[in-house]
Scaffold this active site. Structure first.
Site, mmCIF file in Angstrom:
data_model
loop_
_atom_site.group_PDB
_atom_site.id
_atom_site.type_symbol
_atom_site.label_atom_id
_atom_site.label_comp_id
_atom_site.label_asym_id
_atom_site.label_seq_id
_atom_site.Cartn_x
_atom_site.Cartn_y
_atom_site.Cartn_z
ATOM 1 N N HIS A 1 73.428 36.485 40.024
ATOM 2 C CA HIS A 1 74.060 35.508 41.042
ATOM 3 C C HIS A 1 74.039 34.221 40.278
ATOM 4 C CE1 HIS A 1 69.579 34.725 41.683
ATOM 5 N NE2 HIS A 1 69.913 33.727 41.801
ATOM 6 N N ASP B 1 71.219 42.693 41.000
ATOM 7 C CA ASP B 1 71.093 41.202 40.787
ATOM 8 C C ASP B 1 70.868 41.011 39.267
ATOM 9 O OD1 ASP B 1 71.292 38.515 41.261
ATOM 10 O OD2 ASP B 1 69.431 38.410 41.878
ATOM 11 N N SER C 1 66.013 31.308 38.437
ATOM 12 C CA SER C 1 66.477 32.686 38.551
ATOM 13 C C SER C 1 67.057 33.114 37.117
ATOM 14 C CB SER C 1 67.703 32.497 39.427
ATOM 15 O OG SER C 1 67.503 32.134 40.878
#
Length: 472
Positions: A111, A141, A214
């Site tokens: 993402h 992911d 992230s």
């Protein structure tokens, strides 16, 4: 007087000793950070204005039910310049990553780079290099990047299967664009299942993770990467002590496939499963609630070919216990397609083993199609819904005489109106809905840019909701 002074002195010494002993028992992260931070990178992306508009600026940061964070919180999660002036193609700091090989391979989240026109990697020595996206996998992911550089510092990879609940872990990343921020905490749980994340057994921690972390590494005290920081759960829009990391073993399996062939294949069994509660366990002859109950065997699936049946309770997969139903998908997903697997089930009060030749996991669209009838798949209507005829169970349970059942809600007017799977549509634009054909005709005749009433029954309660189509 002298006696009191001695007692006071002894108390002070004891307090100091206790304080020093407690301090000595806490980990010292200084050397770990010095050794590992050179291999951590900041990742920025360049997107066109149109593609940027389509992206959620919070990425994978969402609420406990999978909902987007409300607009009121979004200014907490953006760099100041992102909301000022006209839109332009300029790099935006979106996440972190870490170098896994000296020749320039970098691991991050899917993402972080999804939809990017250009990916920029900023190294510890402040160099900025454009990266190639070797491959990206939405289901895990995980994304694998490559930069043109040599002799780069790399992280040491650990074994995520060996981490234990309660042990210290540390994250390094770029929250809100602040490079090389360090946060620490403990492992709160292992193999945590999250909604809509079927193929990853997440590591749960209380390490402070925020947007920009992230894709960054989660280290153990030996300086080894044990996870890839990916998500938080929040009610407020900010960190609330619940963060989740992808186990490094899972991440590297994905990365190796991306490097070799540019995409990821996973094992597939072909069953729809549900949790086993106390009453179900008793009814199936189990000592305790455990396993994955097979609610449906998909047609033309490996499970059907092997003879698995609806009502089987899967207790073990390749000798690994299935405690929760959520354990099964990621166990199956890690098996190479074509390999044989032993599935231990409870059937008719007896335990038995079934050998299954594992298939290859279909795409999400193929899975959706496999779970619906051909009549449902062929439907096309302005509301972007899939509906079916009203079943006898709902008729008797909710005392209904007409309507259609909502089976799937895709992006469109139906979703905008708040329709949910399981709703029964009984009236549309003042027209009684008796069948799927009635619904499709009424939907085709809806006016543009004007709200019309829709009557539904939701969990037995009738209510009207407004529905509006945009201009065609």
């Amino acid at each position: 007087m002298v006696h009191s002074a001695r007692i006071f002195l002894v108390s002070v010494v004891a307090l100091l000793w206790t304080t020093l002993a407690n301090a000595a028992s806490l980990p010292d992260f200084k050397e770990l950070v010095k050794e590992t931070s050179p291999a951590v990178v900041n990742i920025s992306t360049v997107q066109s204005a149109a593609s940027a508009d389509d992206q959620n600026p919070l990425g994978q940061f969402r609420g406990p039910n999978g909902e987007e964070i409300p607009e009121i919180f979004r200014h907490f999660f953006q760099m100041p310049e992102m909301d000022k002036g006209p839109r332009r193609r300029s790099p935006q700091s979106l996440g972190s990553g870490f170098i896994i090989s000296g020749d320039g391979y970098i691991l991050t989240n899917h993402h972080v780079v999804d939809g990017a026109d250009k990916v920029i990697v900023r190294l510890n020595d402040r160099r900025e290099l454009e990266a190639e996206v070797v491959g990206s996998d939405k289901r895990a992911d995980i994304a694998l990047l490559k930069i043109d550089a040599e002799d780069l510092p790399t992280v040491k990879l650990g074994n995520s299967d060996k981490i234990e609940v309660g042990e210290w872990v540390l994250a390094i990343g770029s929250p809100f664009g602040f490079d090389y921020s360090v946060t620490a905490g403990i492992v709160s749980a292992k193999e945590r299942a999250l909604a809509n994340e079927t193929y990853v057994p997440f590591i749960q921690t209380d390490v402070a993770i925020n947007p920009g972390n992230s894709g960054g590494p989660l280290f153990n005290l030996d300086g080894e990467v044990v996870g890839v920081n990916s998500q938080i759960y929040t009610r407020s829009g900010g960190f609330m002590g619940l963060s989740f990391a992808i186990p490094i073993d899972v991440a590297m399996e994905v990365a190796n496939q991306l490097k070799e062939k540019g995409f990821v294949t996973r094992g597939w069994l072909g069953v729809i499963i549900q949790e086993v509660n106390k009453d179900l366990a008793e009814s199936f002859g189990l000592d305790k609630p455990a396993g994955a109950l097979v609610a449906k065997v998909l047609p033309d699936s490996p499970a059907q070919a092997a003879g698995l049946q609806e009502g089987d309770v899967i207790l073990k997969f390749n000798n690994m216990p299935v405690i929760l139903s959520s354990d099964l998908p990621h166990q199956v997903g890690r098996v190479k397609p074509g390999a044989k697997a032993k599935v231990s089930v409870m059937r008719g009060g007896e335990r038995r083993n079934v050998w299954v030749t594992i298939g290859e996991l279909p795409t999400e669209q193929e899975l959706a199609n496999a779970g619906s009838s051909k009549k449902e798949r062929d439907q096309s209507n302005p509301l972007n819904l899939v509906v079916s005829e009203l079943d006898d169970n709902r008729k008797s349970k909710w005392n209904l005489s007409n309507g259609v059942v909502v089976r799937r809600v895709m992006q469109g007017p139906g979703a905008d109106a708040g329709l949910m799977v399981g709703d029964v549509i009984t009236m549309l634009n003042r027209e009684q809905i008796e069948s799927v054909a009635d619904f499709e005709e009424a939907a085709r005749n809806l006016p543009d840019d004007r709200a019309v009433p829709m009557r539904i029954v939701r969990r037995g309660s009738p209510l009207f909701i407004p529905l509006k189509l945009s201009s065609k």
